[in-house]
Design a protein around this motif. Structure first.
Motif, PDB file in Angstrom:
ATOM      1  N   PRO A 134       5.624  21.825   5.538  1.00 27.46           N
ATOM      2  CA  PRO A 134       5.059  23.148   5.285  1.00 27.46           C
ATOM      3  C   PRO A 134       3.541  23.156   5.116  1.00 27.46           C
ATOM      4  O   PRO A 134       2.897  24.168   5.354  1.00 27.46           O
ATOM      5  N   ASN A 135       2.954  22.012   4.738  1.00 28.63           N
ATOM      6  CA  ASN A 135       1.520  21.974   4.451  1.00 28.63           C
ATOM      7  C   ASN A 135       0.704  21.193   5.472  1.00 28.63           C
ATOM      8  O   ASN A 135      -0.500  21.042   5.317  1.00 28.63           O
ATOM      9  N   LEU A 136       1.378  20.699   6.507  1.00 32.58           N
ATOM     10  CA  LEU A 136       0.709  19.859   7.492  1.00 32.58           C
ATOM     11  C   LEU A 136       1.084  20.316   8.902  1.00 32.58           C
ATOM     12  O   LEU A 136       2.191  20.810   9.113  1.00 32.58           O
ATOM     13  N   GLY A 165       3.709   2.254   2.744  1.00 31.63           N
ATOM     14  CA  GLY A 165       4.663   3.344   2.573  1.00 31.63           C
ATOM     15  C   GLY A 165       3.947   4.673   2.486  1.00 31.63           C
ATOM     16  O   GLY A 165       2.854   4.748   1.920  1.00 31.63           O
ATOM     17  N   ILE A 166       4.541   5.706   3.043  1.00 36.21           N
ATOM     18  CA  ILE A 166       3.901   7.028   3.064  1.00 36.21           C
ATOM     19  C   ILE A 166       4.868   8.072   2.511  1.00 36.21           C
ATOM     20  O   ILE A 166       5.996   8.208   3.006  1.00 36.21           O
ATOM     21  N   GLY A 167       4.431   8.802   1.498  1.00 35.08           N
ATOM     22  CA  GLY A 167       5.203   9.903   0.945  1.00 35.08           C
ATOM     23  C   GLY A 167       4.708  11.223   1.497  1.00 35.08           C
ATOM     24  O   GLY A 167       3.500  11.498   1.493  1.00 35.08           O
ATOM     25  N   ILE A 168       5.625  12.060   1.991  1.00 37.22           N
ATOM     26  CA  ILE A 168       5.268  13.286   2.707  1.00 37.22           C
ATOM     27  C   ILE A 168       6.184  14.421   2.274  1.00 37.22           C
ATOM     28  O   ILE A 168       7.400  14.247   2.195  1.00 37.22           O
ATOM     29  N   ALA A 169       5.620  15.583   2.012  1.00 38.54           N
ATOM     30  CA  ALA A 169       6.427  16.772   1.727  1.00 38.54           C
ATOM     31  C   ALA A 169       6.913  17.369   3.039  1.00 38.54           C
ATOM     32  O   ALA A 169       6.122  17.606   3.954  1.00 38.54           O
ATOM     33  N   GLY A 170       8.218  17.581   3.128  1.00 35.51           N
ATOM     34  CA  GLY A 170       8.737  18.193   4.344  1.00 35.51           C
ATOM     35  C   GLY A 170      10.108  17.663   4.691  1.00 35.51           C
ATOM     36  O   GLY A 170      10.761  16.973   3.911  1.00 35.51           O
ATOM     37  N   PHE A 171      10.558  18.017   5.894  1.00 39.21           N
ATOM     38  CA  PHE A 171      11.852  17.572   6.396  1.00 39.21           C
ATOM     39  C   PHE A 171      11.622  16.370   7.309  1.00 39.21           C
ATOM     40  O   PHE A 171      10.918  16.485   8.322  1.00 39.21           O
ATOM     41  N   LEU A 172      12.218  15.249   6.932  1.00 36.51           N
ATOM     42  CA  LEU A 172      11.922  13.996   7.600  1.00 36.51           C
ATOM     43  C   LEU A 172      13.170  13.370   8.207  1.00 36.51           C
ATOM     44  O   LEU A 172      14.267  13.487   7.662  1.00 36.51           O
ATOM     45  N   ASP A 173      12.986  12.697   9.317  1.00 36.61           N
ATOM     46  CA  ASP A 173      13.982  11.778   9.854  1.00 36.61           C
ATOM     47  C   ASP A 173      13.560  10.410   9.339  1.00 36.61           C
ATOM     48  O   ASP A 173      12.793   9.691   9.997  1.00 36.61           O
ATOM     49  N   VAL A 195       0.850  -1.193   0.000  1.00 36.56           N
ATOM     50  CA  VAL A 195       0.000   0.000   0.000  1.00 36.56           C
ATOM     51  C   VAL A 195       0.883   1.239   0.000  1.00 36.56           C
ATOM     52  O   VAL A 195       1.850   1.328   0.770  1.00 36.56           O
ATOM     53  N   GLY A 196       0.555   2.178  -0.871  1.00 33.42           N
ATOM     54  CA  GLY A 196       1.248   3.456  -0.903  1.00 33.42           C
ATOM     55  C   GLY A 196       0.311   4.580  -0.521  1.00 33.42           C
ATOM     56  O   GLY A 196      -0.862   4.583  -0.919  1.00 33.42           O
ATOM     57  N   VAL A 197       0.813   5.541   0.250  1.00 29.44           N
ATOM     58  CA  VAL A 197       0.022   6.688   0.695  1.00 29.44           C
ATOM     59  C   VAL A 197       0.722   7.967   0.242  1.00 29.44           C
ATOM     60  O   VAL A 197       1.899   8.172   0.536  1.00 29.44           O
ATOM     61  N   ASP A 198       0.000   8.807  -0.476  1.00 31.46           N
ATOM     62  CA  ASP A 198       0.489  10.127  -0.885  1.00 31.46           C
ATOM     63  C   ASP A 198      -0.216  11.141  -0.005  1.00 31.46           C
ATOM     64  O   ASP A 198      -1.389  11.458  -0.214  1.00 31.46           O
ATOM     65  N   LEU A 199       0.504  11.622   1.008  1.00 29.44           N
ATOM     66  CA  LEU A 199      -0.086  12.525   2.004  1.00 29.44           C
ATOM     67  C   LEU A 199       0.105  13.972   1.572  1.00 29.44           C
ATOM     68  O   LEU A 199       1.206  14.515   1.634  1.00 29.44           O
ATOM     69  N   GLY A 200      -0.964  14.605   1.125  1.00 29.14           N
ATOM     70  CA  GLY A 200      -0.920  15.993   0.691  1.00 29.14           C
ATOM     71  C   GLY A 200      -1.658  16.907   1.642  1.00 29.14           C
ATOM     72  O   GLY A 200      -2.397  16.456   2.521  1.00 29.14           O
ATOM     73  N   GLY A 201      -1.498  18.198   1.448  1.00 26.53           N
ATOM     74  CA  GLY A 201      -2.139  19.164   2.322  1.00 26.53           C
ATOM     75  C   GLY A 201      -3.645  19.231   2.145  1.00 26.53           C
ATOM     76  O   GLY A 201      -4.372  19.603   3.064  1.00 26.53           O
ATOM     77  N   THR A 202      -4.148  18.845   0.977  1.00 23.79           N
ATOM     78  CA  THR A 202      -5.579  18.888   0.693  1.00 23.79           C
ATOM     79  C   THR A 202      -6.203  17.505   0.681  1.00 23.79           C
ATOM     80  O   THR A 202      -7.300  17.302   1.199  1.00 23.79           O
ATOM     81  N   ALA A 203      -5.505  16.544   0.075  1.00 25.63           N
ATOM     82  CA  ALA A 203      -6.052  15.200  -0.076  1.00 25.63           C
ATOM     83  C   ALA A 203      -5.028  14.145   0.278  1.00 25.63           C
ATOM     84  O   ALA A 203      -3.818  14.362   0.187  1.00 25.63           O
TER      85      ALA A 203
END
Length: 316
Positions: A88-90, A70-78, A7-15
């Motif tokens: 920036p969007n969450l 798996g989860i894809g996220i915009a931002g600074f990650l460890d 399973v893949g998750v695209d975590l966005g600020g809107t959807a």
């Protein structure tokens, strides 16, 4: 016959988009729901869990075959520890997403940068299928990227590998400051934001251009004007293409990929952009690093993120 599923998750600020893939990178189906960022971190994480269960109902054979999420996220990650330091969007600050989601789903979880997973998606199930070494650029509001070597995503010790938009490619006398605080980054000239900025600067200087009559300038307006013979717009597009090709020349002698893949909204300009990028790349790259290398358009569009996130368990 059972098969391994991911399973893949695209975590966005809107959807939030979730997708189910098989071990060959084939997207079997997809589900999407609102992120609801205004309701806070707990709601967002609960939504991810709910959408994953909607995609693959628990207590089914398919659920038992899911090897990980798996989860894809915009931002600074460890990335190694599965923590979102800042996005920036969450509304996430130092949130241990991996640990929390493993508890909610009872499945192994991995997280990664959104540009990395989009690149991985293209490499696994899109324009990079069958190619072991490729580099992906995402040209949108910024410039994202991902590097695949030997079929695997390269992250680097701090997760910064593949931040192609922040390569300093513009000479000092022409450079402006990037949002990352450095000078002359590729993002300042080859992103949609950079193209629009250069167009507005030209208009403010009083250059003779049809762009002066466009009220809300977009990168598409600049490309359309260039295709119609507007010399100012053509110079802007040529500059964006040249520095993109220049960055690829630098990457080519470090990574030596077989293929460069370009996605994102700016890539919709098609061959008008690509032909100029190829010209710059050929001009600036030594023969042995350029021979046999192709520069192509991404194929998965908005689904690259979910496919790549699912692929984190096989290709990262």
């Amino acid at each position: 016959m059972s098969q391994a599923l991911y399973v893949g998750v695209d975590l966005g600020g809107t959807a939030i988009k979730v997708g189910l893939c098989n071990a060959d990178g084939q997207l079997l189906r997809i589900y999407e729901g609102p992120t609801q960022t205004d309701r806070g971190t707990e709601t967002i994480l609960n939504n991810i869990a709910a959408y994953v269960r909607e995609l693959v109902p628990p207590d089914t054979d398919e659920w038992n075959e899911v090897q990980g999420v798996g989860i894809g996220i915009a931002g600074f990650l460890d990335i190694p520890n599965g923590i979102i330091d800042f996005s920036p969007n969450l509304p996430f600050r130092k949130v241990p997403v991996k640990e929390i989601m493993q508890e909610k789903l009872g499945k192994a979880v991995k997280i990664n940068n959104d540009a990395n997973v989009a690149a991985l998606g293209e490499a696994w199930g899109g324009a990079g299928r069958g190619v072991a070494d490729c580099v992906c650029y995402t040209l949108g509001t910024g410039v994202g990227g991902g590097i695949i070597v030997g079929g695997r995503l390269i992250e680097g010790f701090s997760g910064m590998a593949g931040e192609l938009g922040h390569m300093a490619v513009v000479p000092d006398l022409e450079a402006i400051q990037c949002g990352c605080s450095q000078m002359g980054c590729l993002e300042t000239v080859s992103s949609a934001t950079g193209i629009i900025r250069m167009a507005r600067d030209a208009v403010e200087r009083g250059d003779r251009t049809s762009l002066a009559y466009v009220e809300e300038l977009t990168a598409k307006d600049v490309f359309d004007a260039a295709k119609n013979g507007d010399e100012v717009a053509q110079r802007i597009v040529s500059r964006a293409a040249f520095y993109l090709g220049k960055s690829m020349a630098a990457v080519a002698i470090v990574v030596n990929p077989q293929r460069f893949i370009i996605g994102g909204g700016v890539s919709k300009a098609g061959e008008f952009l690509f032909s100029q990028v190829r010209e710059a790349f050929v001009k600036l790259t030594p023969d042995r690093a350029r021979n046999g290398v192709d520069i192509v358009a991404a194929e998965l569009g908005n689904n690259a993120g979910v496919v790549g996130a699912a692929g984190l368990f096989l290709r990262a």
